[in-house]
Design a protein around this motif. Structure first.
Motif, PDB file in Angstrom:
ATOM      1  N   ILE A 102       0.687  -0.621   0.003  1.00  0.00           N
ATOM      2  CA  ILE A 102      -0.120  -0.159  -0.105  1.00  0.00           C
ATOM      3  C   ILE A 102       1.269   1.516   0.069  1.00  0.00           C
ATOM      4  N   ASP A 103       0.767   1.547  -1.100  1.00  0.00           N
ATOM      5  CA  ASP A 103       1.438   3.364  -1.674  1.00  0.00           C
ATOM      6  C   ASP A 103       1.245   4.699  -1.217  1.00  0.00           C
ATOM      7  N   GLY A 104       1.289   5.530  -0.345  1.00  0.00           N
ATOM      8  CA  GLY A 104       0.648   6.961  -0.657  1.00  0.00           C
ATOM      9  C   GLY A 104       1.141   7.591  -2.283  1.00  0.00           C
ATOM     10  N   ALA A 105       0.498   8.643  -2.276  1.00  0.00           N
ATOM     11  CA  ALA A 105       1.279   9.374  -3.524  1.00  0.00           C
ATOM     12  C   ALA A 105       0.631  10.280  -3.446  1.00  0.00           C
ATOM     13  N   PRO A 106       1.413  11.418  -3.902  1.00  0.00           N
ATOM     14  CA  PRO A 106       2.715  11.663  -4.543  1.00  0.00           C
ATOM     15  C   PRO A 106       4.071  11.761  -4.156  1.00  0.00           C
ATOM     16  N   ALA A 260      -8.351   2.747 -15.908  1.00  0.00           N
ATOM     17  CA  ALA A 260      -7.612   1.551 -15.252  1.00  0.00           C
ATOM     18  C   ALA A 260      -6.467   2.801 -15.528  1.00  0.00           C
ATOM     19  N   PRO A 261      -5.668   2.865 -14.462  1.00  0.00           N
ATOM     20  CA  PRO A 261      -4.072   3.921 -14.623  1.00  0.00           C
ATOM     21  C   PRO A 261      -3.262   3.203 -15.065  1.00  0.00           C
ATOM     22  N   ARG A 262      -3.680   2.684 -16.180  1.00  0.00           N
ATOM     23  CA  ARG A 262      -2.862   1.649 -16.988  1.00  0.00           C
ATOM     24  C   ARG A 262      -3.445   2.088 -18.279  1.00  0.00           C
ATOM     25  N   GLU A 263      -3.109   1.958 -19.574  1.00  0.00           N
ATOM     26  CA  GLU A 263      -3.459   1.809 -20.633  1.00  0.00           C
ATOM     27  C   GLU A 263      -2.595   1.682 -21.724  1.00  0.00           C
ATOM     28  N   ILE A 264      -2.716   0.072 -22.329  1.00  0.00           N
ATOM     29  CA  ILE A 264      -1.563  -0.343 -23.840  1.00  0.00           C
ATOM     30  C   ILE A 264      -1.903  -0.597 -24.734  1.00  0.00           C
ATOM     31  N   ALA A 280      -0.641   4.643 -21.949  1.00  0.00           N
ATOM     32  CA  ALA A 280      -1.022   5.691 -21.096  1.00  0.00           C
ATOM     33  C   ALA A 280      -0.711   5.319 -19.814  1.00  0.00           C
ATOM     34  N   TYR A 281       0.231   6.276 -18.960  1.00  0.00           N
ATOM     35  CA  TYR A 281      -0.024   6.519 -17.633  1.00  0.00           C
ATOM     36  C   TYR A 281      -0.967   7.510 -16.575  1.00  0.00           C
ATOM     37  N   TYR A 282      -1.547   7.383 -15.502  1.00  0.00           N
ATOM     38  CA  TYR A 282      -2.699   8.296 -14.782  1.00  0.00           C
ATOM     39  C   TYR A 282      -1.748   7.799 -13.601  1.00  0.00           C
ATOM     40  N   GLY A 283      -2.263   9.177 -12.660  1.00  0.00           N
ATOM     41  CA  GLY A 283      -1.457   9.076 -11.193  1.00  0.00           C
ATOM     42  C   GLY A 283      -0.097   8.279 -11.001  1.00  0.00           C
ATOM     43  N   PRO A 284      -0.687   7.934 -10.274  1.00  0.00           N
ATOM     44  CA  PRO A 284       1.521   7.348  -9.405  1.00  0.00           C
ATOM     45  C   PRO A 284       1.788   6.411 -10.160  1.00  0.00           C
TER      46      PRO A 284
END
Length: 374
Positions: A102-106, A260-264, A280-284
């Motif tokens: 579990i990671d907090g961002a940014p 989705a936070p990643r798209e390819i 495509a990259y989103y958020g963290p």
């Protein structure tokens, strides 16, 4: 790219037990790190700062013989980023294991360029698929074919966009089960349930206030390398991306369109051989991808300094504002052919056209604005 490798390993039980008493005392006094190693129900219930979905882990691994390691470090929130890093691992010998982060961002800017900011999901040989059902999540594996070495091991990732302040929580769960096969549609939901239930608990534990999804009763298989289709008529992540005669681009591998936070979108020649890859990259994930470029590319303008531009001989990036104080979305196109033709003789006009189409479609789906393309 750092995001195409597997998740970072947790400390082994032997390593955890090998930490000196002095180091442990210092950690406890400063409040920087809390960790333990144990077994049984209490250890499982307290793992990952109490956020682990222990009942789901029991349903996957069984009720007895569970060995647990756990660590909680840092804090969630702050004007200069969040340092929260939570790790726990549950193992039943001969049955399987569940690794949770579990990671907090940014992250604070001081962490950029020092390594991966967040655990990655497998995204090279196979394409991760969206979890769907209202979740911003991914289901990924190194290999999705029955009987292959990667069968029975998968990663689920869930991104929680917290209410206000641009903060988020990224929950990543790697599950490995002996005797299980991802080809069985009845088995696959077991690989994501722990991530979703842990996401709910983490949302409450750190007062995130995110919009949560619905229960997931089914999830698609990640897309293998030979699962390509004509690019014309693509309806998923490759929708609107044009073909190219000069670059011999006419096929695509894609996943469904979802939040989705990643798209390819993987573009290929007529026989499916790779030509270009769109990400495509989103958020963290966008933050992590940008943070690697100063280290990987050294001198020159990178996505850290500008919203759009060119990287090297055959690569471009674009960016969009997704609001709420979150990291800007990042879109990339890179030559992906094994024999190097696209790299040696890049079709730069097509690269820009394909990236613009891919980024515009993805940004619209995610509600992002102010798209900047090269």
């Amino acid at each position: 790219m750092a995001l195409t490798t597997g998740p970072r390993s947790l400390l082994t039980r032997r390593q955890v037990r090998g930490i000196t008493a002095g180091a442990l005392a210092l950690a406890l006094l400063t409040g920087v790190l809390v960790w333990f190693a144990g077994s049984g129900d209490r250890a499982l219930d307290e793992a990952c700062g109490g956020a682990l979905a222990a009942d789901e882990v029991r349903s996957v691994l069984g009720d007895s013989g569970v060995d647990v390691t756990s660590s909680t470090e840092g804090a969630f929130g702050g004007d200069r980023g969040t340092s929260l890093e939570v790790r726990c691992e549950a193992i039943v010998e001969g049955k399987g294991r569940v690794d949770v982060t579990i990671d907090g961002a940014p992250r604070p800017r001081a962490a950029y360029g020092t390594g991966e900011l967040y655990p990655a999901v497998p995204a090279r040989g196979t394409l991760p698929v969206p979890v769907g059902h209202g979740w911003s999540g991914l289901f990924a594996t190194d290999n999705a074919r029955q009987g292959d070495p990667g069968d029975g091991k998968a990663t689920a990732a869930v991104l929680l966009d917290c209410a206000g302040g641009g903060r988020s929580l990224l929950i990543t769960v790697e599950t490995a089960l002996g005797g299980a096969t991802l080809d069985d549609p009845a088995t696959r939901p077991a690989f994501v349930r722990t991530a979703l239930a842990t996401a709910r608990r983490a949302d409450a534990r750190w007062k995130c206030g995110a919009r949560l999804g619905k229960p997931v009763r089914g999830v698609d298989l990640p897309v293998n390398e030979d699962e390509y289709e004509p690019l014309l008529g693509a309806t998923g992540t490759c929708a609107t991306v044009p073909t190219a005669a000069r670059s011999a681009v006419s096929t695509a591998r894609e996943t469904a369109r979802a939040r989705a936070p990643r798209e390819i979108c993987a573009l290929g020649a007529r026989d499916g051989s790779p030509r270009y890859r769109l990400d495509a990259y989103y958020g963290p994930y966008a933050e992590d991808a940008r943070a690697q470029y100063p280290r990987d590319h050294g001198e020159g303008v990178t996505p850290v300094e500008k919203p759009a531009g060119r990287l090297g001989r055959s690569a471009y990036w674009a960016g969009a504002d997704c609001g709420g104080g979150a990291s800007r979305a990042l879109y990339l196109i890179r030559a992906d052919d094994a024999d190097g033709d696209a790299r040696a003789r890049p079709d730069l006009a097509y690269e820009r056209e394909a990236l613009a189409a891919f980024a515009a479609r993805s940004a619209e789906d995610h509600g992002c604005e102010a798209l900047v393309t090269p």
